[in-house]
Write a protein that holds these residues in place. Sequence first.
Motif, PDB file in Angstrom:
ATOM      1  N   LYS A  14       4.525   3.771  -4.520  1.00 33.42           N
ATOM      2  CA  LYS A  14       4.562   2.326  -4.747  1.00 33.42           C
ATOM      3  C   LYS A  14       3.219   1.830  -5.262  1.00 33.42           C
ATOM      4  O   LYS A  14       3.153   0.910  -6.070  1.00 33.42           O
ATOM      5  CB  LYS A  14       4.919   1.610  -3.436  1.00 33.42           C
ATOM      6  N   VAL A  18       2.838  -0.556  -8.482  1.00 35.29           N
ATOM      7  CA  VAL A  18       2.141  -1.846  -8.478  1.00 35.29           C
ATOM      8  C   VAL A  18       0.958  -1.784  -9.446  1.00 35.29           C
ATOM      9  O   VAL A  18       0.723  -2.720 -10.225  1.00 35.29           O
ATOM     10  CB  VAL A  18       1.648  -2.197  -7.059  1.00 35.29           C
ATOM     11  N   HIS A  19       0.243  -0.674  -9.413  1.00 32.03           N
ATOM     12  CA  HIS A  19      -0.898  -0.519 -10.303  1.00 32.03           C
ATOM     13  C   HIS A  19      -0.461  -0.638 -11.755  1.00 32.03           C
ATOM     14  O   HIS A  19      -1.066  -1.367 -12.546  1.00 32.03           O
ATOM     15  CB  HIS A  19      -1.549   0.848 -10.057  1.00 32.03           C
ATOM     16  N   LEU A  42       1.041 -10.980  -3.986  1.00 30.76           N
ATOM     17  CA  LEU A  42       1.451  -9.761  -4.679  1.00 30.76           C
ATOM     18  C   LEU A  42       2.471  -8.977  -3.856  1.00 30.76           C
ATOM     19  O   LEU A  42       3.383  -8.354  -4.409  1.00 30.76           O
ATOM     20  CB  LEU A  42       0.228  -8.880  -4.964  1.00 30.76           C
ATOM     21  N   THR A  46       5.945  -8.029  -5.610  1.00 26.35           N
ATOM     22  CA  THR A  46       6.253  -6.646  -5.938  1.00 26.35           C
ATOM     23  C   THR A  46       7.218  -6.005  -4.949  1.00 26.35           C
ATOM     24  O   THR A  46       7.829  -4.990  -5.264  1.00 26.35           O
ATOM     25  CB  THR A  46       4.966  -5.802  -5.951  1.00 26.35           C
ATOM     26  N   ALA A  48       6.352  -4.466  -2.415  1.00 25.86           N
ATOM     27  CA  ALA A  48       5.629  -3.443  -1.662  1.00 25.86           C
ATOM     28  C   ALA A  48       4.859  -4.115  -0.525  1.00 25.86           C
ATOM     29  O   ALA A  48       4.759  -5.336  -0.475  1.00 25.86           O
ATOM     30  CB  ALA A  48       4.679  -2.688  -2.582  1.00 25.86           C
ATOM     31  N   VAL A  53      -0.464  -2.343  -2.305  1.00 23.73           N
ATOM     32  CA  VAL A  53      -1.048  -3.414  -3.118  1.00 23.73           C
ATOM     33  C   VAL A  53      -2.565  -3.316  -3.108  1.00 23.73           C
ATOM     34  O   VAL A  53      -3.231  -3.403  -4.153  1.00 23.73           O
ATOM     35  CB  VAL A  53      -0.584  -4.799  -2.616  1.00 23.73           C
ATOM     36  N   ALA A  56      -3.679  -0.452  -5.286  1.00 26.88           N
ATOM     37  CA  ALA A  56      -3.565  -0.783  -6.709  1.00 26.88           C
ATOM     38  C   ALA A  56      -4.730  -1.663  -7.141  1.00 26.88           C
ATOM     39  O   ALA A  56      -5.339  -1.449  -8.190  1.00 26.88           O
ATOM     40  CB  ALA A  56      -2.231  -1.477  -6.973  1.00 26.88           C
TER      41      ALA A  56
END
Lengths: 237, 237
Positions: A14, A18-19, A42, A46, A48, A53, A56
């Motif tokens: 994940k 996200v990255h 975020l 996302t 996640a 996060v 990322a």
Amino acid sequence: MTAGAASESQEASKADLVHRLLREQIELGELAPGTPLSELPLVERTGASRTPVREALRRLAAEGLVDLVPRQGARVSRVSLQSVRDLFDFRGLLEPAAVRQATDAAAIDPQLRRSFTSMRSEFARIQRRAPSQARSRAFYELADRFDWAVIGATRNEHLRRTIAELRPHTTRLRNLSHVDPQRVDVSVAEHLVICDALLRGDADVAAGKTAEHLARSVETIFRNLARGPGDGLDLLG
Amino acid sequence: MTAGAASESQEASKADLVHRLLREQIELGELAPGTPLSELPLVERTGASRTPVREALRRLAAEGLVDLVPRQGARVSRVSLQSVRDLFDFRGLLEPAAVRQATDAAAIDPQLRRSFTSMRSEFARIQRRAPSQARSRAFYELADRFDWAVIGATRNEHLRRTIAELRPHTTRLRNLSHVDPQRVDVSVAEHLVICDALLRGDADVAAGKTAEHLARSVETIFRNLARGPGDGLDLLG
DNA sequence: GTATGCGATTCTGTATACAGGACGTAGTAC
DNA sequence: GTACTACGTCCTGTATACAGAATCGCATAC
């Protein structure tokens, strides 16, 4: 290939997702320079949790796409005139060396050579097209593939990784500025010259022309900037 | 300075501390190439929890000091002959450019100039000493300070950050190999020449001599390696 | 004796809860 | 009206709990 992509998407963590999502949005300019990137929003966007996060954001900060202030959070990094100069000066140091290695590699590896030959004819085809939005897009897409081919053919791992890390900055800069059709003309011609030298095995010329190409690119960016921000170059974020 | 260090240690996050601890141990060779770095043992050793430990490992992986296998964990990165070549080739591309910028900076900034002048005389003093373990240590400590001064004087941020990221690799390589007193002799002389050119404002010579210095350094490393692993160079981890 | 399969252990990847600090805002005093 | 202070909210930094995957060892079958 399909199976590869499938296993890839399974393997991707994940944090990777996200990255990549954030990197693409920053590259495209959808996330403007200076935009705050707080973790909780975020997490909601996302799906996640905070851990991926966080990772990322840290990775983006290492790449220079995000500024991380210790107890204040993350923001999309701003683009200054100095940072544009720095970026192109640095590319001017690295990419000629990479083209040199790619030239040597293409002289040995027939498949790589075919790949560059094919791209050369694609550049030639674009050159014959009438200027248009689609033509510019086609050029940039092809130029990207060309650059990645050079990166892939770069033997030196440090050089390869460093150039690869600079690409998001370059792409973002392009997407934040406006397309200059005249510059596209020249740029296509420059790529043809570089391709020819590369295929001919003339590493010196290929490297030299790459350096010239970069110098002209940054020159264009700055000239367009000098016309004033009304022209579209909105770098200050 | 004391207050600064105190506030620093307060400001430093645990992730920073773990990162620095591991980096130093890897640099010193205390953590041999290939050593597994599982998170839980590191949690016990450092007293931090898994989150900062994770972040430190990811950062080390980004710097290339740690290899991160997706579902298998982290190991101290191995050092191959190819990676040594890559490292020095890459440094040979970057550091002459940095020395160039440092030369320009020293011509303008009197304090920087004084700093380089002082280091030049320290190199000269070391040159006059008799060869010994302490002399080699003094040289490496001074050469480190010199390199960091050059890094600090490098205007281009990409160049500065990239060179700085390479230093742990260089340091580790030095600590994994044995000191060659003869090489120290030559290296001191080379640094004197570079200092002189830098202080004289002759960027071309300073850059050229830097490139030569790096080429000779890697040559020495490989020559010592050729004598066989019994000589102490234990790179395969 | 060797090879294969199954189980247990260990580790990463992820989620979430908690504490401390920073910033913004509103209220009060001068 | 302005400036300063105090409070509340948000956010990061950290700790910890849980699930899934991989690896290693052991036992069994050939």
